[in-house]
Write a protein that holds these residues in place. Structure first.
Motif, PDB file in Angstrom:
ATOM      1  N   ASN A   3       0.801  -1.257  -0.112  1.00 50.64           N
ATOM      2  CA  ASN A   3      -0.020  -0.040  -0.076  1.00 50.64           C
ATOM      3  C   ASN A   3       0.841   1.301   0.041  1.00 50.64           C
ATOM      4  O   ASN A   3       0.462   2.186  -0.548  1.00 50.64           O
ATOM      5  CB  ASN A   3      -0.982  -0.004   1.126  1.00 50.64           C
ATOM      6  CG  ASN A   3      -1.992  -0.868   0.971  1.00 50.64           C
ATOM      7  OD1 ASN A   3      -3.109  -0.561   0.403  1.00 50.64           O
ATOM      8  ND2 ASN A   3      -2.143  -2.081   1.500  1.00 50.64           N
ATOM      9  N   GLY A  10       0.913   4.095  -2.680  1.00 53.23           N
ATOM     10  CA  GLY A  10       0.404   5.247  -2.338  1.00 53.23           C
ATOM     11  C   GLY A  10       1.315   6.443  -2.775  1.00 53.23           C
ATOM     12  O   GLY A  10       1.135   7.395  -2.916  1.00 53.23           O
ATOM     13  N   ARG A  11       2.675   6.049  -2.782  1.00 56.02           N
ATOM     14  CA  ARG A  11       3.893   7.053  -3.214  1.00 56.02           C
ATOM     15  C   ARG A  11       3.704   7.088  -4.734  1.00 56.02           C
ATOM     16  O   ARG A  11       4.147   8.272  -4.939  1.00 56.02           O
ATOM     17  CB  ARG A  11       5.143   6.229  -2.670  1.00 56.02           C
ATOM     18  CG  ARG A  11       5.685   6.291  -1.264  1.00 56.02           C
ATOM     19  CD  ARG A  11       5.931   7.500  -0.652  1.00 56.02           C
ATOM     20  NE  ARG A  11       6.261   7.490   0.834  1.00 56.02           N
ATOM     21  CZ  ARG A  11       7.028   8.785   1.106  1.00 56.02           C
ATOM     22  NH1 ARG A  11       7.104   9.698   0.479  1.00 56.02           N
ATOM     23  NH2 ARG A  11       7.327   8.429   2.572  1.00 56.02           N
ATOM     24  N   ALA A  67      -2.288   9.185  -4.959  1.00 55.21           N
ATOM     25  CA  ALA A  67      -3.626   8.544  -4.237  1.00 55.21           C
ATOM     26  C   ALA A  67      -4.534   7.925  -5.204  1.00 55.21           C
ATOM     27  O   ALA A  67      -5.236   7.022  -4.757  1.00 55.21           O
ATOM     28  CB  ALA A  67      -4.253   9.703  -3.728  1.00 55.21           C
ATOM     29  N   LEU A  73      -3.358   4.078  -5.547  1.00 57.60           N
ATOM     30  CA  LEU A  73      -3.666   3.531  -4.481  1.00 57.60           C
ATOM     31  C   LEU A  73      -5.333   3.067  -4.537  1.00 57.60           C
ATOM     32  O   LEU A  73      -5.824   2.389  -3.868  1.00 57.60           O
ATOM     33  CB  LEU A  73      -3.303   4.278  -3.083  1.00 57.60           C
ATOM     34  CG  LEU A  73      -3.527   3.406  -1.780  1.00 57.60           C
ATOM     35  CD1 LEU A  73      -2.840   2.370  -1.723  1.00 57.60           C
ATOM     36  CD2 LEU A  73      -3.176   4.348  -0.495  1.00 57.60           C
ATOM     37  N   ARG A 130      -9.034   9.272  -5.813  1.00 62.33           N
ATOM     38  CA  ARG A 130      -8.070   9.896  -5.239  1.00 62.33           C
ATOM     39  C   ARG A 130      -8.460   9.949  -3.727  1.00 62.33           C
ATOM     40  O   ARG A 130      -7.764   9.736  -2.722  1.00 62.33           O
ATOM     41  CB  ARG A 130      -7.707  11.538  -5.382  1.00 62.33           C
ATOM     42  CG  ARG A 130      -6.732  12.240  -4.365  1.00 62.33           C
ATOM     43  CD  ARG A 130      -6.689  13.694  -5.226  1.00 62.33           C
ATOM     44  NE  ARG A 130      -5.718  13.512  -6.564  1.00 62.33           N
ATOM     45  CZ  ARG A 130      -4.554  13.378  -6.604  1.00 62.33           C
ATOM     46  NH1 ARG A 130      -4.068  13.372  -5.233  1.00 62.33           N
ATOM     47  NH2 ARG A 130      -3.974  13.502  -7.617  1.00 62.33           N
ATOM     48  N   GLY A 169      -8.426   6.582  -2.309  1.00 63.99           N
ATOM     49  CA  GLY A 169      -6.797   6.389  -1.769  1.00 63.99           C
ATOM     50  C   GLY A 169      -6.593   6.875  -0.592  1.00 63.99           C
ATOM     51  O   GLY A 169      -5.940   6.224   0.567  1.00 63.99           O
ATOM     52  N   TYR A 170      -7.156   7.900  -0.123  1.00 69.29           N
ATOM     53  CA  TYR A 170      -6.957   8.403   1.273  1.00 69.29           C
ATOM     54  C   TYR A 170      -7.554   7.459   2.237  1.00 69.29           C
ATOM     55  O   TYR A 170      -7.039   7.284   3.302  1.00 69.29           O
ATOM     56  CB  TYR A 170      -7.532  10.107   1.399  1.00 69.29           C
ATOM     57  CG  TYR A 170      -6.938  11.111   0.659  1.00 69.29           C
ATOM     58  CD1 TYR A 170      -5.520  11.011   0.275  1.00 69.29           C
ATOM     59  CD2 TYR A 170      -7.415  12.165   0.262  1.00 69.29           C
ATOM     60  CE1 TYR A 170      -4.909  12.033  -0.405  1.00 69.29           C
ATOM     61  CE2 TYR A 170      -7.115  13.153  -0.726  1.00 69.29           C
ATOM     62  CZ  TYR A 170      -5.732  12.818  -0.709  1.00 69.29           C
ATOM     63  OH  TYR A 170      -5.057  14.050  -1.439  1.00 69.29           O
ATOM     64  N   ARG A 213      -7.991   4.340   1.968  1.00 71.21           N
ATOM     65  CA  ARG A 213      -7.260   3.097   2.066  1.00 71.21           C
ATOM     66  C   ARG A 213      -6.082   3.251   2.945  1.00 71.21           C
ATOM     67  O   ARG A 213      -5.907   2.403   3.824  1.00 71.21           O
ATOM     68  CB  ARG A 213      -6.807   2.779   0.419  1.00 71.21           C
ATOM     69  CG  ARG A 213      -5.856   1.404   0.527  1.00 71.21           C
ATOM     70  CD  ARG A 213      -6.713   0.315   0.619  1.00 71.21           C
ATOM     71  NE  ARG A 213      -6.047  -1.036   0.486  1.00 71.21           N
ATOM     72  CZ  ARG A 213      -6.332  -2.101   0.569  1.00 71.21           C
ATOM     73  NH1 ARG A 213      -7.561  -2.527   0.636  1.00 71.21           N
ATOM     74  NH2 ARG A 213      -5.543  -3.116   0.387  1.00 71.21           N
ATOM     75  N   ALA A 214      -5.369   4.475   2.677  1.00 67.59           N
ATOM     76  CA  ALA A 214      -4.218   4.694   3.625  1.00 67.59           C
ATOM     77  C   ALA A 214      -4.676   4.811   5.061  1.00 67.59           C
ATOM     78  O   ALA A 214      -4.035   4.035   6.082  1.00 67.59           O
ATOM     79  CB  ALA A 214      -3.600   5.905   3.250  1.00 67.59           C
ATOM     80  N   PHE A 252       3.074   7.464   3.775  1.00 68.75           N
ATOM     81  CA  PHE A 252       2.491   7.708   2.658  1.00 68.75           C
ATOM     82  C   PHE A 252       2.730   9.205   1.828  1.00 68.75           C
ATOM     83  O   PHE A 252       2.547   9.187   0.833  1.00 68.75           O
ATOM     84  CB  PHE A 252       0.859   7.438   2.521  1.00 68.75           C
ATOM     85  CG  PHE A 252       0.338   6.120   2.976  1.00 68.75           C
ATOM     86  CD1 PHE A 252       0.255   5.273   1.938  1.00 68.75           C
ATOM     87  CD2 PHE A 252       0.372   5.673   4.299  1.00 68.75           C
ATOM     88  CE1 PHE A 252      -0.294   3.796   2.291  1.00 68.75           C
ATOM     89  CE2 PHE A 252      -0.215   4.573   4.475  1.00 68.75           C
ATOM     90  CZ  PHE A 252      -0.540   3.513   3.606  1.00 68.75           C
ATOM     91  N   PHE A 269      -1.483  12.687   2.474  1.00 67.92           N
ATOM     92  CA  PHE A 269      -2.202  11.631   3.173  1.00 67.92           C
ATOM     93  C   PHE A 269      -2.260  11.968   4.606  1.00 67.92           C
ATOM     94  O   PHE A 269      -3.324  11.783   5.137  1.00 67.92           O
ATOM     95  CB  PHE A 269      -1.520  10.274   3.124  1.00 67.92           C
ATOM     96  CG  PHE A 269      -1.722   9.625   1.652  1.00 67.92           C
ATOM     97  CD1 PHE A 269      -2.679   8.749   1.256  1.00 67.92           C
ATOM     98  CD2 PHE A 269      -0.760   9.578   0.986  1.00 67.92           C
ATOM     99  CE1 PHE A 269      -2.901   8.227   0.150  1.00 67.92           C
ATOM    100  CE2 PHE A 269      -0.769   9.180  -0.386  1.00 67.92           C
ATOM    101  CZ  PHE A 269      -1.971   8.448  -0.773  1.00 67.92           C
TER     102      PHE A 269
END
Length: 388
Positions: A42, A46-47, A50, A53, A268, A271-272, A274-275, A341, A345
């Protein structure tokens, strides 16, 4: 003077407990490494951004959907009945249930393919992601995988189950990591990186399935199984449909947040989420690891008319203590944790992570173990109430 039957019951209970905690110990150790591997996967994605991810989250949502909607009743249908069956009936039951699962899977897949509006209830149509193609490839793989894992779980083969299940996360990390090192994911543009990520997901699940099959007892596989007649235990359909209702309900509750974010906001923001959920999942990690042992353990104890209070007490204390400690650490160091991340994030998912951690802490410690105990007693109305 202690009777022979009492001594035998005590020995049976101790053997079940021994195998239960041995399997749970393996699951704990191997899940720890898989948790690290999944976390690194992840972070790598993530890097990259977003949205990348977020796409990975979409794939995980598809996998979760197949493993809940498409597997009729879920693993507990096999786990509940196999310990009670005579050896000659086990393969007949597995063969029959396999046919039922694939028939149900084909039915649900056909609905998704021929009625795209159904899929659009979960996934936005403008995502430009070939959901139908992804599902068509993943359904047969994940159904077979779920059946193999359920058999291993029912037979209390905890070590093999742990290796097979956690191999998925290990190979996600290996495949994604290799693609990044080779420049495949970072150097390409457009939709091609998404295709490569999907290929990594497919390969990882195939390898994990292969590991499970390799260690499966021969009585469950091969041509001889096909020749066996049909067999379903008494009360099968009532129990299975109740469980399936529960799995559907559980999917909707567990995935309501990511589905809402995906539909209303976009990749996007997903993705946030998910983190944040990656870190929040640490709160429920120990209970979820031992969940693979709760149900088969209770089923074996109940089928042999042995007491369940000792197992229940051990699991409950372990769940509550572990969840509380992890949630406390996450709440105290939220921003620092999310910074791995990237800054976007730590700013975008700060309050979300705190809310998720508190939610897991309130709900996790006793839900899984109480549900396992109720279901093992074949109390179908109670099972449905527990899901609700």
């Amino acid at each position: 003077m202690i009777s022979e039957s009492t001594t035998s019951s005590h020995e049976q209970r101790e053997e079940i407990l021994k195998r239960t905690f041995s399997g749970a110990k393996w699951m704990l150790y191997l899940s720890a490494s898989a948790l690290v591997a999944g976390f690194c996967t992840n972070v790598i994605l993530g890097r990259m951004g977003a949205e990348t991810l977020g796409f990975y989250s979409v794939l995980m949502l598809i996998v979760s959907m197949i493993q809940t909607f498409f597997v009729l009743g879920g693993a507990n249908v096999l786990v509940n009945y196999l310990p009670n069956l005579a050896a000659e009936r086990k393969s007949k039951y597995v063969f029959t249930y396999t046919l039922i699962v694939y028939a149900a899977g084909a039915f649900f897949l056909a609905i998704c393919l021929f009625f795209p509006s159904v899929v659009q209830l979960v996934f936005r149509s403008e995502l430009n992601v070939p959901i139908g193609m992804y599902m068509t490839i993943l359904v047969p793989i994940l159904l077979a995988q779920a059946l193999v894992w359920a058999i291993l779980q029912a037979e209390l083969e905890g070590a093999v189950l742990a290796v097979s299940q956690n191999a998925v996360s290990w190979f996600y990390f290996i495949n994604i990591g290799l693609m990044v090192l080779m420049g495949i994911l970072s150097a390409t543009s457009g939709s091609r990186p998404n295709i490569y990520i999907f290929v990594a997901v497919v390969l990882s699940n195939i390898v994990a399935f292969g590991i499970g099959v390799f260690y499966l007892k021969k009585e469950y596989i091969g041509i001889r199984s096909i020749a066996h007649s049909w067999f379903l235990p008494q009360g099968f359909w009532r129990f299975t449909l109740a469980l399936h209702f529960g799995t559907l309900f559980n999917f909707m509750i567990s995935n309501a947040a990511p589905v809402f974010i995906l539909r209303e906001l976009g990749l996007r923001e997903l993705g946030y989420f998910r983190a944040a959920s990656v870190f929040a999942a640490f709160v429920s990690w120990v209970p979820s690891v031992f969940d693979k042992s709760f149900y088969p353990s209770f089923c074996n104890l109940v089928s042999k008319k042995l007491p369940t209070d000792e197992v229940y007490g051990r699991f409950s204390r372990l769940n509550a203590m572990s969840s509380g400690l992890v949630a406390l650490v996450i709440i105290l160091f939220t921003r620092e944790l999310l910074s791995v991340f990237g800054k976007e994030f730590s700013d975008g998912a700060y309050f979300l992570l705190i809310m998720l951690s508190v939610g897991f802490l309130i709900s996790t410690p006793f839900i899984q173990i109480n549900f396992a105990l109720v279901t093992a007693h074949l109390k179908t109305p109670h099972t449905m109430a527990a899901y609700a």
